[in-house]
Design a protein around this motif. Structure first.
Motif, PDB file in Angstrom:
ATOM      1  N   LYS A   1       5.318  26.339   7.466  1.00  0.00           N
ATOM      2  CA  LYS A   1       4.926  24.970   7.129  1.00  0.00           C
ATOM      3  C   LYS A   1       4.400  24.269   8.368  1.00  0.00           C
ATOM      4  O   LYS A   1       5.031  24.283   9.418  1.00  0.00           O
ATOM      5  N   LYS A   2       3.229  23.658   8.249  1.00  0.00           N
ATOM      6  CA  LYS A   2       2.667  22.893   9.357  1.00  0.00           C
ATOM      7  C   LYS A   2       3.482  21.622   9.564  1.00  0.00           C
ATOM      8  O   LYS A   2       3.959  21.015   8.623  1.00  0.00           O
ATOM      9  N   VAL A   3       3.619  21.253  10.832  1.00  0.00           N
ATOM     10  CA  VAL A   3       4.339  20.041  11.203  1.00  0.00           C
ATOM     11  C   VAL A   3       3.327  19.130  11.887  1.00  0.00           C
ATOM     12  O   VAL A   3       2.798  19.474  12.940  1.00  0.00           O
TER      13      VAL A   3
ATOM     14  N   GLU B   1       9.632  18.278  22.605  1.00  0.00           N
ATOM     15  CA  GLU B   1       9.634  19.218  23.733  1.00  0.00           C
ATOM     16  C   GLU B   1      10.683  18.818  24.765  1.00  0.00           C
ATOM     17  O   GLU B   1      11.381  19.677  25.314  1.00  0.00           O
ATOM     18  N   GLU B   2      10.815  17.513  25.022  1.00  0.00           N
ATOM     19  CA  GLU B   2      11.824  17.035  25.967  1.00  0.00           C
ATOM     20  C   GLU B   2      13.237  17.292  25.450  1.00  0.00           C
ATOM     21  O   GLU B   2      14.119  17.698  26.209  1.00  0.00           O
TER      22      GLU B   2
ATOM     23  N   GLY C   1      21.616  25.935  16.903  1.00  0.00           N
ATOM     24  CA  GLY C   1      20.853  25.697  15.670  1.00  0.00           C
ATOM     25  C   GLY C   1      19.728  24.704  15.885  1.00  0.00           C
ATOM     26  O   GLY C   1      18.610  24.889  15.387  1.00  0.00           O
ATOM     27  N   ARG C   2      20.015  23.658  16.635  1.00  0.00           N
ATOM     28  CA  ARG C   2      18.986  22.648  16.916  1.00  0.00           C
ATOM     29  C   ARG C   2      17.873  23.248  17.772  1.00  0.00           C
ATOM     30  O   ARG C   2      16.694  22.955  17.558  1.00  0.00           O
TER      31      ARG C   2
ATOM     32  N   ALA D   1      11.011  26.356  16.082  1.00  0.00           N
ATOM     33  CA  ALA D   1      10.216  26.607  14.873  1.00  0.00           C
ATOM     34  C   ALA D   1       9.246  25.460  14.596  1.00  0.00           C
ATOM     35  O   ALA D   1       8.080  25.692  14.270  1.00  0.00           O
ATOM     36  N   LEU D   2       9.722  24.231  14.756  1.00  0.00           N
ATOM     37  CA  LEU D   2       8.847  23.070  14.544  1.00  0.00           C
ATOM     38  C   LEU D   2       7.669  23.095  15.516  1.00  0.00           C
ATOM     39  O   LEU D   2       6.512  22.913  15.119  1.00  0.00           O
TER      40      LEU D   2
END
Length: 163
Positions: free
Chosen positions: A4-6, A17-18, A62-63, A69-70
């Motif tokens: 899925k595109k984000v 990213e941070e 998990g995060r 993935a995002l």
């Protein structure tokens, strides 16, 4: 099945990213230290601290996986977003039929949604209802609180539109 595109703004991508960097470089080490200390304190089978630290480790890992993935599937949206009709990235100024003051929303993907800043998901009731509409149009929105009627005053950043 395709990933899925984000859809993210450059700012939203940078924030994720941070967060990922912080989790990898700081939180992982902190949690590992908590686990190590809990093991040294004695019987880990009866240690609430050890159990809590292991749960925190699972959450952090998990995060990290979620963020990785995002970020692999990011499609950057324009800083301004569409201005001819509401789309992902658009700034939208609306007024509710029942109120006089206007509200400003930024239509974003759910990964970047933050209603406290006016960033609403295109999957939310209001965001979804506004998609594809133009300035001047009226939109009916079914929300958990009932039906809301909005009129789109303008599409585009408020700062760049005010005189």
């Amino acid at each position: 099945m395709r990933p899925k595109k984000v859809f993210l703004t450059p700012e939203g991508k940078r924030e994720l990213e941070e967060e990922l960097e912080y989790l990898r470089t700081v939180r992982r080490k902190e949690v590992a230290q908590r686990i190590h200390e809990a093991k040294e304190d004695g019987d880990i089978m009866e240690s609430a601290e050890y159990e809590d630290a292991k749960n925190e480790q699972a959450f952090v890992e998990g995060r990290i996986l979620t963020l990785e993935a995002l970020l692999k599937n990011v499609v950057l949206i324009e800083e301004e977003g569409p201005t001819d009709q509401v789309g992902i990235g658009s700034w939208v100024t609306v007024v509710r039929d029942s109120r006089e003051e206007s509200e400003v929303y930024r239509i974003v993907d759910s990964a970047e949604a933050d209603p406290t800043r006016g960033f609403i998901s295109h999957h939310s009731p209001i965001g979804g209802a506004l998609m594809g509409h133009q300035a001047g149009e009226k939109v009916e929105v079914t929300t958990p609180g009932g039906t809301v009627h909005l009129r789109i005053l303008r599409i585009g950043q408020v700062d760049s539109l005010e005189e």
